[in-house]
Design a protein around this motif. Structure first.
Motif, mmCIF file in Angstrom:
data_model
loop_
_atom_site.group_PDB
_atom_site.id
_atom_site.type_symbol
_atom_site.label_atom_id
_atom_site.label_comp_id
_atom_site.label_asym_id
_atom_site.label_seq_id
_atom_site.Cartn_x
_atom_site.Cartn_y
_atom_site.Cartn_z
ATOM 1 N N VAL A 28 -89.652 32.493 -20.066
ATOM 2 C CA VAL A 28 -88.824 33.943 -20.246
ATOM 3 C C VAL A 28 -89.846 34.817 -20.940
ATOM 4 O O VAL A 28 -90.148 34.402 -22.293
ATOM 5 N N THR A 29 -90.276 35.890 -20.773
ATOM 6 C CA THR A 29 -91.125 36.968 -21.206
ATOM 7 C C THR A 29 -90.500 38.091 -21.933
ATOM 8 O O THR A 29 -89.350 38.150 -21.637
ATOM 9 N N TRP A 30 -91.318 38.717 -22.606
ATOM 10 C CA TRP A 30 -90.730 40.071 -23.313
ATOM 11 C C TRP A 30 -91.448 41.031 -22.202
ATOM 12 O O TRP A 30 -92.456 40.956 -21.783
ATOM 13 N N ASP A 31 -90.697 42.364 -22.739
ATOM 14 C CA ASP A 31 -91.452 43.544 -22.299
ATOM 15 C C ASP A 31 -92.430 44.207 -23.162
ATOM 16 O O ASP A 31 -92.783 43.292 -24.281
ATOM 17 N N ALA A 32 -92.759 45.134 -23.066
ATOM 18 C CA ALA A 32 -93.933 45.834 -23.847
ATOM 19 C C ALA A 32 -93.359 46.354 -25.199
ATOM 20 O O ALA A 32 -93.983 46.274 -26.398
ATOM 21 N N GLU A 33 -91.879 46.147 -25.296
ATOM 22 C CA GLU A 33 -91.464 46.446 -26.666
ATOM 23 C C GLU A 33 -90.860 45.209 -27.294
ATOM 24 O O GLU A 33 -90.090 45.115 -28.445
ATOM 25 N N GLY A 34 -91.177 43.841 -26.807
ATOM 26 C CA GLY A 34 -90.957 42.668 -27.541
ATOM 27 C C GLY A 34 -89.358 42.486 -27.133
ATOM 28 O O GLY A 34 -88.894 41.652 -27.879
ATOM 29 N N VAL A 35 -88.885 42.970 -26.109
ATOM 30 C CA VAL A 35 -87.229 42.469 -25.636
ATOM 31 C C VAL A 35 -87.279 41.401 -24.569
ATOM 32 O O VAL A 35 -88.278 41.889 -23.521
ATOM 33 N N PRO A 36 -86.609 40.515 -24.552
ATOM 34 C CA PRO A 36 -86.709 39.568 -23.644
ATOM 35 C C PRO A 36 -86.289 40.216 -22.317
ATOM 36 O O PRO A 36 -85.226 40.835 -22.168
ATOM 37 N N ILE A 37 -86.968 39.767 -21.088
ATOM 38 C CA ILE A 37 -86.612 40.318 -19.940
ATOM 39 C C ILE A 37 -85.621 39.648 -19.108
ATOM 40 O O ILE A 37 -85.681 38.088 -19.345
ATOM 41 N N PRO A 38 -84.744 39.916 -18.138
ATOM 42 C CA PRO A 38 -83.793 39.155 -17.530
ATOM 43 C C PRO A 38 -84.569 37.981 -16.807
ATOM 44 O O PRO A 38 -85.758 38.089 -16.357
ATOM 45 N N GLN A 39 -83.745 36.851 -16.583
ATOM 46 C CA GLN A 39 -84.593 35.630 -15.913
ATOM 47 C C GLN A 39 -84.798 35.956 -14.476
ATOM 48 O O GLN A 39 -85.934 35.698 -13.830
ATOM 49 N N ALA A 40 -83.856 36.597 -13.778
ATOM 50 C CA ALA A 40 -84.336 37.348 -12.348
ATOM 51 C C ALA A 40 -85.713 37.935 -12.219
ATOM 52 O O ALA A 40 -86.213 37.720 -11.211
ATOM 53 N N ARG A 41 -85.886 38.976 -13.367
ATOM 54 C CA ARG A 41 -87.037 39.717 -13.208
ATOM 55 C C ARG A 41 -88.428 38.638 -13.567
ATOM 56 O O ARG A 41 -89.411 39.037 -12.913
ATOM 57 N N VAL A 42 -88.084 37.729 -14.371
ATOM 58 C CA VAL A 42 -89.179 36.829 -14.690
ATOM 59 C C VAL A 42 -89.654 36.135 -13.355
ATOM 60 O O VAL A 42 -90.822 35.856 -13.060
ATOM 61 N N ILE A 43 -88.766 35.749 -12.523
ATOM 62 C CA ILE A 43 -88.624 35.114 -11.235
ATOM 63 C C ILE A 43 -89.335 35.882 -10.260
ATOM 64 O O ILE A 43 -90.373 35.564 -9.618
ATOM 65 N N ARG A 44 -88.949 37.204 -10.294
ATOM 66 C CA ARG A 44 -89.891 38.396 -9.274
ATOM 67 C C ARG A 44 -91.249 38.242 -9.983
ATOM 68 O O ARG A 44 -92.328 38.482 -9.134
ATOM 69 N N ASN A 45 -91.531 38.464 -11.167
ATOM 70 C CA ASN A 45 -92.899 38.591 -11.808
ATOM 71 C C ASN A 45 -93.570 37.297 -11.461
ATOM 72 O O ASN A 45 -94.908 37.544 -11.100
ATOM 73 N N LEU A 46 -92.934 36.215 -11.556
ATOM 74 C CA LEU A 46 -93.775 34.923 -11.172
ATOM 75 C C LEU A 46 -94.184 35.155 -9.548
ATOM 76 O O LEU A 46 -95.425 34.754 -9.406
ATOM 77 N N VAL A 47 -93.467 35.616 -8.917
ATOM 78 C CA VAL A 47 -93.922 35.693 -7.339
ATOM 79 C C VAL A 47 -95.173 36.809 -7.321
ATOM 80 O O VAL A 47 -96.201 36.563 -6.522
ATOM 81 N N ALA A 48 -95.133 37.730 -8.077
ATOM 82 C CA ALA A 48 -96.254 38.638 -8.036
ATOM 83 C C ALA A 48 -97.454 38.002 -8.655
ATOM 84 O O ALA A 48 -98.746 38.232 -8.169
ATOM 85 N N GLN A 49 -97.333 37.337 -9.569
ATOM 86 C CA GLN A 49 -98.332 36.413 -9.943
ATOM 87 C C GLN A 49 -99.030 35.436 -9.090
ATOM 88 O O GLN A 49 -100.395 35.244 -9.061
ATOM 89 N N GLY A 50 -98.041 34.896 -8.235
ATOM 90 C CA GLY A 50 -98.704 34.130 -7.348
ATOM 91 C C GLY A 50 -99.395 34.649 -6.233
ATOM 92 O O GLY A 50 -100.663 34.191 -5.748
ATOM 93 N N VAL A 51 -99.028 35.859 -5.890
ATOM 94 C CA VAL A 51 -99.640 36.930 -4.923
ATOM 95 C C VAL A 51 -101.150 37.215 -5.249
ATOM 96 O O VAL A 51 -102.217 37.200 -4.810
ATOM 97 N N LEU A 52 -101.134 37.526 -6.824
ATOM 98 C CA LEU A 52 -102.314 37.794 -7.208
ATOM 99 C C LEU A 52 -103.329 36.879 -7.272
ATOM 100 O O LEU A 52 -104.571 36.943 -6.892
ATOM 101 N N ALA A 53 -102.859 35.362 -7.411
ATOM 102 C CA ALA A 53 -103.552 34.311 -7.701
ATOM 103 C C ALA A 53 -104.283 34.237 -6.190
ATOM 104 O O ALA A 53 -105.533 33.742 -6.424
#
Length: 345
Positions: free
Chosen positions: A15-40
């Protein structure tokens, strides 16, 4: 070696932070992970592995579904677990999920089975930690039987028996690449060789060279069991930025907080800046720095152990998605070509 060498990424879906240091929702973490896989895939990497956890600081409890989402947006990259906690799962369902992933990804599924480094899944699924060893032994035996694609007859103490049972879907290619994840136990190395499965070494502390006896043991055990030669991989944490200092400074607060959180549960001593720098140095397990620094350290580890794949565990606690994306980009476009050149020369 370089022609056969593969480069991958691993993430636990921290579970990651946004640019302001606030934890982001787990659902958005999962969507971001998909984007990381596409970039890979876009930057030429061979594999992405997604871990399984059942706790608040990690967003992924069903890796196969996340991997299927990545599969739908990619064409080439291989997709696997990091790791599948076989001890607390049902081998039949694990086989079925990965066989299905293999189908939807057109043959790109892999699985890394292991016992995992967290135990939350045991009480969650009604299992006793006192059965830790026996659960893995039994389920590993059954899972390898399922990989044969033949009717299975099996019995054990912790799962219903099977009698001449076929399990579906069948694998289109007839095989599912299955690794055994090992953290530091000679018995686990021998088990991987006994089943004739590739070995994945999780090196998360100290110098890679200290695992050389394990790779030697694995080769000797394969020979003793009259098994064919199998690949060996290694998994280690890291982070890449444009310069060494930028990488060290960006990683430190997130890595330190993660170590403190997990260390409080396990009785670890607090991570000091000195120990952090030591692990990030030439003889530590952290592959952190500029592309040139990380590539040199990776090439040295690959030479020392003779591995066929290096998986960089690129997620590090609360690090923002944007920093992870930059690290993935540098890994594929800068680090991997440098390592291949170093090994070729």
């Amino acid at each position: 070696m370089s022609a056969e060498l593969e480069f991958g990424l691993d993430t636990f879906g921290d579970v990651t932070w946004d640019a302001e240091g606030v934890p982001i929702p787990q659902a958005r973490v999962i969507r971001n992970l998909v984007a990381q896989g596409v970039l890979a895939e876009e930057v030429g990497l061979d594999f992405i592995g997604v871990g399984e956890h059942h706790r608040a600081d990690f967003a992924v409890s069903a890796p196969e579904i996340v991997l299927a989402a990545i599969a739908g947006k990619t064409d080439r990259i291989h997709l696997g677990s990091a790791v599948t906690v076989l001890s607390s799962d049902d081998p039949v369902r694990v086989y079925q999920r990965f066989a299905t992933l293999d189908a939807v990804s057109n043959g790109r599924a892999e699985v890394i089975v292991g016992r995992g480094s967290f135990t939350e899944s045991f009480p969650l699924f009604g299992l006793e930690l006192r059965d830790y060893e026996q659960l893995f032994e039994e389920k590993m035996e059954l899972f390898t039987e399922l990989l044969t694609q033949k009717p299975v007859t099996w019995s054990g103490e912790h799962r219903a028996s099977l009698t001449d049972q076929m399990v579906y879907p069948l694998l289109e290619s007839g095989s599912l690449r299955t690794w055994v994840g090992v953290g530091g136990s000679p018995q686990s190395v021998i088990r991987a060789a006994h089943y004739g499965l590739p070995l994945m070494l999780a090196i998360i502390g100290g110098a890679a060279e200290r695992f050389a006896p394990f790779t030697d043991l694995y080769h000797r055990a394969l020979e003793k069991f009259e098994r064919p030669t199998q690949p060996i991989g290694m998994h280690s944490p890291g982070f890449i930025a444009d310069t060494d200092e930028q990488a060290l400074e960006q990683l430190w607060p997130h890595y330190e907080a993660m170590q403190a959180r997990i260390g409080a549960e396990r009785g670890w001593a607090p991570l000091t800046p000195e120990h952090y720098r030591e692990e990030a140095g030439p003889h530590g397990s952290l592959y952190v720095g500029s592309p040139e620094t990380v590539a040199a350290k990776m090439a040295a580890a690959i030479r020392a152990l003779g591995v066929n794949r290096f998986d960089l565990k690129y997620s590090n606690g609360t690090m923002p998605h944007e920093q992870l994306m930059r690290s993935v980009e540098l890994y594929g476009t800068r680090v991997v070509p440098l390592v291949r050149d170093m090994l070729a020369s």
